[in-house]
Write an enzyme that holds these catalytic residues in place. Structure first.
Site, PDB file in Angstrom:
ATOM      1  N   LYS A   1       0.794  -1.292   0.025  1.00 19.96           N
ATOM      2  CA  LYS A   1      -0.065  -0.045  -0.174  1.00 19.96           C
ATOM      3  C   LYS A   1       0.884   1.403   0.094  1.00 19.96           C
ATOM      4  CE  LYS A   1      -4.084  -1.925   2.612  1.00 19.96           C
ATOM      5  NZ  LYS A   1      -4.957  -1.894   3.535  1.00 19.96           N
TER       6      LYS A   1
ATOM      7  N   LYS B   1      -5.191  -9.997  -6.169  1.00 21.70           N
ATOM      8  CA  LYS B   1      -6.380 -10.089  -5.214  1.00 21.70           C
ATOM      9  C   LYS B   1      -7.497  -9.218  -5.505  1.00 21.70           C
ATOM     10  CE  LYS B   1      -6.075  -8.084  -1.364  1.00 21.70           C
ATOM     11  NZ  LYS B   1      -5.839  -7.624   0.199  1.00 21.70           N
TER      12      LYS B   1
ATOM     13  N   LYS C   1     -10.858  -3.780  -2.729  1.00 25.91           N
ATOM     14  CA  LYS C   1     -11.636  -2.568  -2.876  1.00 25.91           C
ATOM     15  C   LYS C   1     -10.976  -1.364  -3.754  1.00 25.91           C
ATOM     16  CE  LYS C   1     -13.644  -3.314   1.564  1.00 25.91           C
ATOM     17  NZ  LYS C   1     -13.127  -3.311   2.829  1.00 25.91           N
TER      18      LYS C   1
HETATM   19  P1  TYM Z   1     -10.393  -5.416   4.624  1.00 26.73           P
HETATM   20  O1  TYM Z   1     -11.626  -4.544   4.905  1.00 26.73           O
HETATM   21  O2  TYM Z   1      -9.307  -5.074   3.874  1.00 26.73           O
HETATM   22  O3  TYM Z   1     -11.025  -6.948   4.471  1.00 26.73           O
HETATM   23  C1  TYM Z   1     -12.077  -7.436   5.305  1.00 26.73           C
HETATM   24  C2  TYM Z   1     -11.956  -8.773   5.121  1.00 26.73           C
HETATM   25  O4  TYM Z   1     -12.153  -9.459   3.840  1.00 26.73           O
HETATM   26  C3  TYM Z   1     -10.867 -10.392   3.452  1.00 26.73           C
HETATM   27  N1  TYM Z   1     -10.904 -10.268   2.016  1.00 26.73           N
HETATM   28  C4  TYM Z   1     -10.479 -10.928   1.454  1.00 26.73           C
HETATM   29  N2  TYM Z   1     -10.869 -12.330   1.370  1.00 26.73           N
HETATM   30  C5  TYM Z   1     -10.702 -13.407   0.384  1.00 26.73           C
HETATM   31  N3  TYM Z   1     -10.291 -12.929  -0.841  1.00 26.73           N
HETATM   32  C6  TYM Z   1     -10.048 -11.552  -1.139  1.00 26.73           C
HETATM   33  N4  TYM Z   1      -9.860 -11.032  -2.393  1.00 26.73           N
HETATM   34  C7  TYM Z   1     -10.211 -10.687  -0.025  1.00 26.73           C
HETATM   35  N5  TYM Z   1     -10.120  -9.232   0.365  1.00 26.73           N
HETATM   36  C8  TYM Z   1     -10.347  -9.157   1.457  1.00 26.73           C
HETATM   37  C9  TYM Z   1      -9.772  -9.853   4.478  1.00 26.73           C
HETATM   38  O5  TYM Z   1      -8.571 -10.768   4.746  1.00 26.73           O
HETATM   39  C10 TYM Z   1     -10.477  -9.511   5.721  1.00 26.73           C
HETATM   40  O6  TYM Z   1     -10.784 -10.645   6.506  1.00 26.73           O
HETATM   41  N6  TYM Z   1      -7.195  -5.486   8.417  1.00 26.73           N
HETATM   42  C11 TYM Z   1      -8.591  -5.963   8.005  1.00 26.73           C
HETATM   43  C12 TYM Z   1      -9.717  -5.324   8.865  1.00 26.73           C
HETATM   44  C13 TYM Z   1      -9.560  -5.635  10.205  1.00 26.73           C
HETATM   45  C14 TYM Z   1      -9.353  -6.692  11.344  1.00 26.73           C
HETATM   46  C15 TYM Z   1      -9.324  -6.258  12.550  1.00 26.73           C
HETATM   47  C16 TYM Z   1      -9.825  -7.999  10.782  1.00 26.73           C
HETATM   48  C17 TYM Z   1      -9.343  -4.502  11.167  1.00 26.73           C
HETATM   49  N7  TYM Z   1      -9.249  -4.930  12.550  1.00 26.73           N
HETATM   50  C18 TYM Z   1      -9.481  -7.116  13.664  1.00 26.73           C
HETATM   51  C19 TYM Z   1      -9.826  -8.805  11.899  1.00 26.73           C
HETATM   52  C20 TYM Z   1      -9.549  -8.543  13.195  1.00 26.73           C
HETATM   53  C21 TYM Z   1      -8.933  -6.192   6.685  1.00 26.73           C
HETATM   54  O7  TYM Z   1      -8.146  -6.322   5.830  1.00 26.73           O
HETATM   55  O8  TYM Z   1      -9.719  -5.502   6.112  1.00 26.73           O
END
Ligand code: TYM
Length: 342
Positions: A111, A200, A203
């Protein structure tokens, strides 16, 4: 009962990767585990964001949790910034975490390249805020997609370091933090872009055609799948390294038909002989059918903003009770002067 915590960032609309990698597991497991699901708005500001949209996107993310099947009578749904302990514990953990642990984070490096010279301190600190989210609730399990594995390992390292440093025998103190484990599904843990089977679904990708958003209309989904990247080989197969798009689309198909009893074998039997022209409409209809009830429920939920606010108010209260307690233990262990206590 084991405790679960997880969250999604309210940036733009959530997509099939977020759902198949994370939210779907939350729904499946909410009867078994005591669950906390957080809309991580503080994480959402680690990339340039639009203040005019943050509030609405936070509400929409919470509504999608509900629409996907999170039941507020079973699970706690709350907004990260409503529980002040998240930012406070982040500061405490900042001061016990070596900088080079964060420098190793793959997601930061990826990022940071995109943000160029303006990359903020917040993006660097992102994994510590995530560690605070998890550790505050003494979570045993954290259901996430594969891309979050490294952040989970970091969280464990930070918890151990804190416990070793401040809760050792000499200090005669019980451990403050519990060791959390990642809960990563086999199918859906890594949903790839529709335009490139090696990157991947995300968003932040500029081209909206690379992802299927949970709220995309059937026509949009149809058009995106029509244009998605394929190859010139005949027939369909799994796990051929030369055909990442094929594996990805089969994985998506399996994930959205699993509920109806599909397995890897049954999918192969059904589609192995198909060419892309035959498979794409089948995939499209399966995705549309899978998302239809979620979209219907979403529209219903969004019609009653007061109800959403009620749920988030209760969620913040319930989350705060647990988070404040852990924060208090952490501050005690670190030796802070707390008023009214000898
Ligand atoms: P975020 O919003 O980027 O993603 C949210 C969740 O979606 C999963 N994910 C995916 N899984 C499969 N294939 C994909 N292409 C894909 N893109 C996203 C991510 O692995 C995630 O589970 N940092 C975290 C948010 C967070 C969090 C936490 C999670 C903040 N605090 C505490 C667990 C516990 C995240 O990636 O958000």
């Amino acid at each position: 009962r084991k405790r679960v915590l997880s969250g999604v960032q309210p940036t733009g609309s959530l997509h099939l990767g977020n759902y198949l990698g994370a939210i779907r597991q939350w729904v499946k497991n909410q009867d078994e585990y005591e669950s906390f699901f957080c809309v991580v708005d503080l994480h959402a500001i680690t990339a340039p964001h639009d203040p005019k949209r943050l509030r609405q996107e936070t509400i929409e993310a919470a509504a999608l949790y509900l629409a996907a099947g999170i039941d507020p009578s079973k699970s706690t749904i709350f907004v990260q910034s409503h529980v002040l302990a998240h930012t406070e514990l982040t500061w405490l953990l900042n001061c016990v975490t070596p900088m080079n642990w964060l420098e190793r984070m793959i997601q930061f490096k990826e990022k940071a390249i995109k943000q160029g010279e303006n990359v903020g301190v917040g993006l660097f600190d992102y994994p510590i805020l995530m560690a605070a989210d998890i550790l505050l609730y003494q979570a045993d399990l954290v259901p996430v997609g594969e891309d979050q594995r490294q952040h989970l390992e970091l969280t464990r390292d930070i918890a151990r370091r804190f416990n070793d440093q401040f809760c050792n025998k000499k200090a005669k103190r019980r451990k403050v933090f519990r060791d959390p484990a990642a809960l990563i599904v086999t199918e859906g843990a890594r949903v790839m872009s529709l335009l490139d089977g090696t990157s991947k679904m995300s968003k932040s990708a500029e081209n909206d055609g690379s992802r299927i958003n949970l709220l995309d209309s059937p026509d949009t989904i149809r058009a995106k799948i029509k244009r998605c990247k394929t190859d010139a080989s005949l027939g369909l197969e799994w796990d051929n390294p030369a055909r990442p798009e094929c594996t990805n689309l089969l994985n998506i198909y399996l994930a959205v038909t699993e509920g109806a009893g599909a397995t890897k074998e049954s999918v192969l039997e059904e589609v192995a002989g198909m060419n892309w022209g035959a498979f794409k409409p089948v995939l499209t209809e399966a995705v549309v059918a899978h998302l239809e009830p979620i979209q219907r429920k979403y529209r219903q939920v969004m019609e009653d903003p007061e109800h959403i606010e009620q749920i988030l108010t209760q969620g913040a209260t319930d989350a705060d009770a647990i988070a404040s307690q852990t924060l208090g233990w952490a501050k005690d262990a670190m030796g802070f002067y707390s008023l009214g206590r000898k």
